[in-house]
Write a protein that holds these residues in place. Structure first.
Motif, PDB file in Angstrom:
ATOM      1  N   PRO A  77     -47.337  73.759  51.691  1.00 24.94           N
ATOM      2  CA  PRO A  77     -48.194  72.962  52.777  1.00 24.94           C
ATOM      3  C   PRO A  77     -46.883  72.327  53.743  1.00 24.94           C
ATOM      4  N   THR A  78     -47.701  72.265  55.075  1.00 30.28           N
ATOM      5  CA  THR A  78     -47.217  71.674  56.056  1.00 30.28           C
ATOM      6  C   THR A  78     -46.254  72.658  56.787  1.00 30.28           C
ATOM      7  N   ALA A  79     -45.869  73.802  56.209  1.00 32.12           N
ATOM      8  CA  ALA A  79     -45.177  74.795  56.874  1.00 32.12           C
ATOM      9  C   ALA A  79     -45.896  75.239  58.079  1.00 32.12           C
ATOM     10  N   LEU A  80     -45.260  75.865  59.150  1.00 31.39           N
ATOM     11  CA  LEU A  80     -45.846  76.588  59.987  1.00 31.39           C
ATOM     12  C   LEU A  80     -46.454  77.886  59.325  1.00 31.39           C
ATOM     13  N   PRO A  81     -47.604  78.348  59.784  1.00 33.06           N
ATOM     14  CA  PRO A  81     -48.203  79.380  59.136  1.00 33.06           C
ATOM     15  C   PRO A  81     -47.622  80.789  59.544  1.00 33.06           C
ATOM     16  N   THR A  82     -47.830  81.625  58.602  1.00 30.23           N
ATOM     17  CA  THR A  82     -47.380  83.234  58.965  1.00 30.23           C
ATOM     18  C   THR A  82     -48.593  83.573  59.544  1.00 30.23           C
ATOM     19  N   VAL A  83     -48.484  84.577  60.375  1.00 32.40           N
ATOM     20  CA  VAL A  83     -49.675  85.070  61.031  1.00 32.40           C
ATOM     21  C   VAL A  83     -49.843  86.473  61.088  1.00 32.40           C
ATOM     22  N   ARG A  84     -50.893  87.107  60.864  1.00 38.72           N
ATOM     23  CA  ARG A  84     -50.864  88.544  61.300  1.00 38.72           C
ATOM     24  C   ARG A  84     -52.292  89.041  61.934  1.00 38.72           C
ATOM     25  N   PRO A  85     -52.368  89.867  62.552  1.00 38.24           N
ATOM     26  CA  PRO A  85     -53.754  90.372  63.404  1.00 38.24           C
ATOM     27  C   PRO A  85     -54.694  90.513  62.411  1.00 38.24           C
ATOM     28  N   SER A  86     -56.072  89.840  62.990  1.00 39.52           N
ATOM     29  CA  SER A  86     -57.015  90.319  62.131  1.00 39.52           C
ATOM     30  C   SER A  86     -58.373  90.077  62.712  1.00 39.52           C
ATOM     31  N   SER A  87     -59.519  89.828  62.384  1.00 38.44           N
ATOM     32  CA  SER A  87     -60.816  89.660  63.021  1.00 38.44           C
ATOM     33  C   SER A  87     -61.163  88.435  63.230  1.00 38.44           C
ATOM     34  N   ILE A  88     -62.028  88.402  64.230  1.00 35.60           N
ATOM     35  CA  ILE A  88     -62.512  86.968  64.760  1.00 35.60           C
ATOM     36  C   ILE A  88     -62.825  86.175  63.679  1.00 35.60           C
ATOM     37  N   LYS A  89     -63.464  86.468  62.580  1.00 35.45           N
ATOM     38  CA  LYS A  89     -64.020  85.761  61.531  1.00 35.45           C
ATOM     39  C   LYS A  89     -62.827  85.000  60.922  1.00 35.45           C
ATOM     40  N   ASP A  90     -61.567  85.890  60.477  1.00 29.79           N
ATOM     41  CA  ASP A  90     -60.457  85.273  60.046  1.00 29.79           C
ATOM     42  C   ASP A  90     -59.858  84.335  60.919  1.00 29.79           C
ATOM     43  N   ASP A  91     -59.960  84.601  62.344  1.00 28.71           N
ATOM     44  CA  ASP A  91     -59.368  83.595  63.262  1.00 28.71           C
ATOM     45  C   ASP A  91     -60.038  82.316  63.047  1.00 28.71           C
ATOM     46  N   LEU A  92     -61.402  82.309  62.903  1.00 30.45           N
ATOM     47  CA  LEU A  92     -62.186  81.263  63.173  1.00 30.45           C
ATOM     48  C   LEU A  92     -62.106  80.502  61.892  1.00 30.45           C
ATOM     49  N   TYR A  93     -61.884  81.184  60.640  1.00 34.09           N
ATOM     50  CA  TYR A  93     -61.405  80.449  59.562  1.00 34.09           C
ATOM     51  C   TYR A  93     -60.296  79.705  59.297  1.00 34.09           C
ATOM     52  N   ARG A  94     -59.505  79.980  59.926  1.00 36.17           N
ATOM     53  CA  ARG A  94     -57.951  79.155  60.130  1.00 36.17           C
ATOM     54  C   ARG A  94     -58.138  77.910  60.832  1.00 36.17           C
ATOM     55  N   ARG A  95     -59.275  77.553  61.387  1.00 38.42           N
ATOM     56  CA  ARG A  95     -59.330  76.780  62.419  1.00 38.42           C
ATOM     57  C   ARG A  95     -59.715  75.303  61.539  1.00 38.42           C
ATOM     58  N   ASP A  96     -59.323  74.183  62.313  1.00 38.85           N
ATOM     59  CA  ASP A  96     -59.640  72.966  61.355  1.00 38.85           C
ATOM     60  C   ASP A  96     -61.196  72.561  60.869  1.00 38.85           C
ATOM     61  N   PHE A  97     -61.947  72.478  61.915  1.00 31.22           N
ATOM     62  CA  PHE A  97     -63.427  72.088  61.377  1.00 31.22           C
ATOM     63  C   PHE A  97     -64.389  72.805  62.060  1.00 31.22           C
ATOM     64  N   ALA A  98     -65.349  72.955  61.388  1.00 27.26           N
ATOM     65  CA  ALA A  98     -66.692  73.961  61.705  1.00 27.26           C
ATOM     66  C   ALA A  98     -66.855  73.969  63.191  1.00 27.26           C
ATOM     67  N   ILE A  99     -66.738  72.621  63.495  1.00 28.04           N
ATOM     68  CA  ILE A  99     -67.282  72.386  65.209  1.00 28.04           C
ATOM     69  C   ILE A  99     -66.381  73.069  65.945  1.00 28.04           C
ATOM     70  N   ASN A 100     -65.071  73.217  65.550  1.00 30.49           N
ATOM     71  CA  ASN A 100     -64.038  73.931  66.346  1.00 30.49           C
ATOM     72  C   ASN A 100     -63.937  75.457  66.161  1.00 30.49           C
ATOM     73  N   ALA A 101     -64.727  75.878  65.195  1.00 28.13           N
ATOM     74  CA  ALA A 101     -64.844  77.109  64.651  1.00 28.13           C
ATOM     75  C   ALA A 101     -65.839  78.212  65.425  1.00 28.13           C
ATOM     76  N   LEU A 102     -66.249  77.773  66.416  1.00 32.23           N
ATOM     77  CA  LEU A 102     -67.198  78.448  67.111  1.00 32.23           C
ATOM     78  C   LEU A 102     -66.617  79.302  68.048  1.00 32.23           C
ATOM     79  N   ALA A 103     -67.309  80.563  68.217  1.00 27.16           N
ATOM     80  CA  ALA A 103     -66.775  81.495  69.520  1.00 27.16           C
ATOM     81  C   ALA A 103     -67.889  81.900  70.377  1.00 27.16           C
TER      82      ALA A 103
END
Ligand code: ATP
Ligand code: MG
Length: 420
Positions: A101-127
């Protein structure tokens, strides 16, 4: 989109869409801009996520339009700056995992679906898809549009606040800004996170960034009240509480800031800092220092905070006690305060007389200087030394109080002082 976006941005998005088709990578408009487009709010921060390789995409974009390019390899993000100054953030769509918890995340390339899932709230997870072939299609995997309609702030999964407790503050920020409600389950999770010690583990810069963004909102007083409700103020300082005095001050600060902006439109100030210092009003100097250290407040702001902490109370005391002080006395009382301190002073004083004094200080006294300088004193035959400062201070005082009006007056005064 065409209706709500400035033509310049809209056209850029179409260009991006064409390039995305050319190199065969799906590109999406993501983040706050999508949310604000749907809400009809103004927002000019363009974030693009690319499925594939965002850096290649950014390079091609920069080449094609003669734009400047800055690549942040570590985060697989790039900043593209077009010749007309228009800026664009490009990132590779990614998946995130948190080592703890609170660590900076490790990231790897993926789909837009995953990219949106890492976001804070549903209203900010639209594309919004920007490829020419799908231009303008809304991508909504997590019910963001429904939440916007229902005016709801909702996390995407139960670990969200644990992964990143800055989201606790972000929830308050968006709730207050849009007048939304934090959804019930999200609220339970938020309260759990707030009651735990997770926020304590955030680095100074990360916590400060969220606090300052909160205080930069249009009406921070309500957001501060919300922070107090969730018992979040303790993460700034154990002794910090939203007392009746503080509530009153925050509300007066709103009025005082409005007054300042109207009275001095060309003297913008650090509004967030005004509220920040206001929050520290009942803390001792050493407690305030502790907050400044905890949040690693940068030098310039830290300096203003300590100036206000030191000089505001005596200045206020002086002005309250002296009904009609001389201009030089007003100057002396206020000269060490930054503008943010003057706004606080007005909020705390709240009498017409004092508002008037501050106003005149800003428009006139603050700009007064003697006409003579060190070189002039030398030309008058005075031996350089500490006496110079005393004489120049005396000249300033005389100028402020209208005892001297011309350079000749000042020379006369210097001669008198030199004899004495
Ligand atoms: P604002 O209008 O205040 O800038 P924003 O939604 O653009 O709000 P930013 O902090 O600028 O917020 O971030 C842009 C986007 O990045 C957000 O919309 C969100 O999708 C994502 N994001 C930012 N911070 C976080 C975070 N701490 N956790 C998850 N997603 C985040
Ligand atoms: Mg933003």
């Amino acid at each position: 989109m065409r209706r709500r976006l400035p033509a310049k941005i809209f056209n850029r998005l179409q260009e991006i869409g064409r390039l995305a088709d050319d190199i065969g990578m799906p590109a999406y408009l993501v983040g706050g801009l999508v949310r604000d487009l749907l809400l009809g709010h103004k927002n000019l921060d363009v974030d693009i996520a690319v499925e594939g390789d965002g850096m290649t995409f950014a390079r091609r974009l920069a080449d094609q339009y003669g734009a400047g390019l800055k690549i942040f390899d570590r985060f697989a993000t790039a900043l593209v700056v077009f010749p007309d100054g228009f800026k664009l953030d490009v990132a590779t769509a990614r998946r995130e995992s948190y080592a703890h918890p609170t660590a900076l995340p490790t990231v790897r390339p993926s789909s837009i679906k995953d990219d949106l899932y890492r976001r804070d709230f549903a209203i900010n997870a639209l594309a919004i898809r920007s490829n020419a072939s799908h231009f303008g299609e809304l991508v909504d995997f997590y019910g963001g549009q429904r939440d916007l309609e229902a005016k709801t702030i909702r996390v995407l999964h139960a670990r969200s606040f644990v992964d990143d407790p800055t989201r606790v503050f972000r929830a308050v920020r968006f709730e207050q800004r849009f007048g939304f409600r934090i959804e019930k389950h999200t609220l339970t999770l938020l309260k759990e996170a707030a009651a735990s010690d997770l926020v304590r583990r955030l680095s100074g810069p990360r916590l400060r960034n969220e606090i300052m963004r909160l205080l930069s909102e249009q009406a921070p007083a309500r957001a501060i009240r919300r922070m107090a409700e969730f018992d979040l103020l303790r993460f700034l300082h154990a002794g910090l509480a939203l007392t009746a005095h503080l509530t009153g001050l925050l509300s007066d600060l709103g009025k005082s800031l409005a007054w300042w902006t109207k009275r001095f439109p060309r003297r913008p100030l650090d509004r967030a800092l005004v509220y920040f210092i206001g929050l520290m009003d009942e803390l001792s100097s050493s407690a305030t220092d502790a907050v400044v250290n905890r949040l690693t407040v940068p030098g310039e702001q830290a300096n203003k905070i300590s100036l206000v902490k030191k000089h505001l109370a005596p200045a206020l005391r002086f002005l309250v006690r002296h009904r009609s002080p001389r201009p030089s006395e007003v100057y002396l009382a206020l000269a060490d305060l930054p503008d943010e301190g003057l706004v606080l002073l007005v909020a705390k004083a709240r009498t017409k007389d004092i508002v008037h004094l501050v106003s005149t200080y800003v428009t006139t006294q603050q700009h007064v200087t003697p006409s003579l300088n060190g070189a002039d004193l030398k030309a008058l035959g005075l031996k350089p030394g500490p006496i110079y400062k005393q004489i120049l201070d005396r000249l300033l005082k005389a100028r402020l109080n209208g005892e001297v009006k011309t350079k000749a007056d000042e020379r006369e005064l210097v001669k008198k002082l030199a004899k004495a």
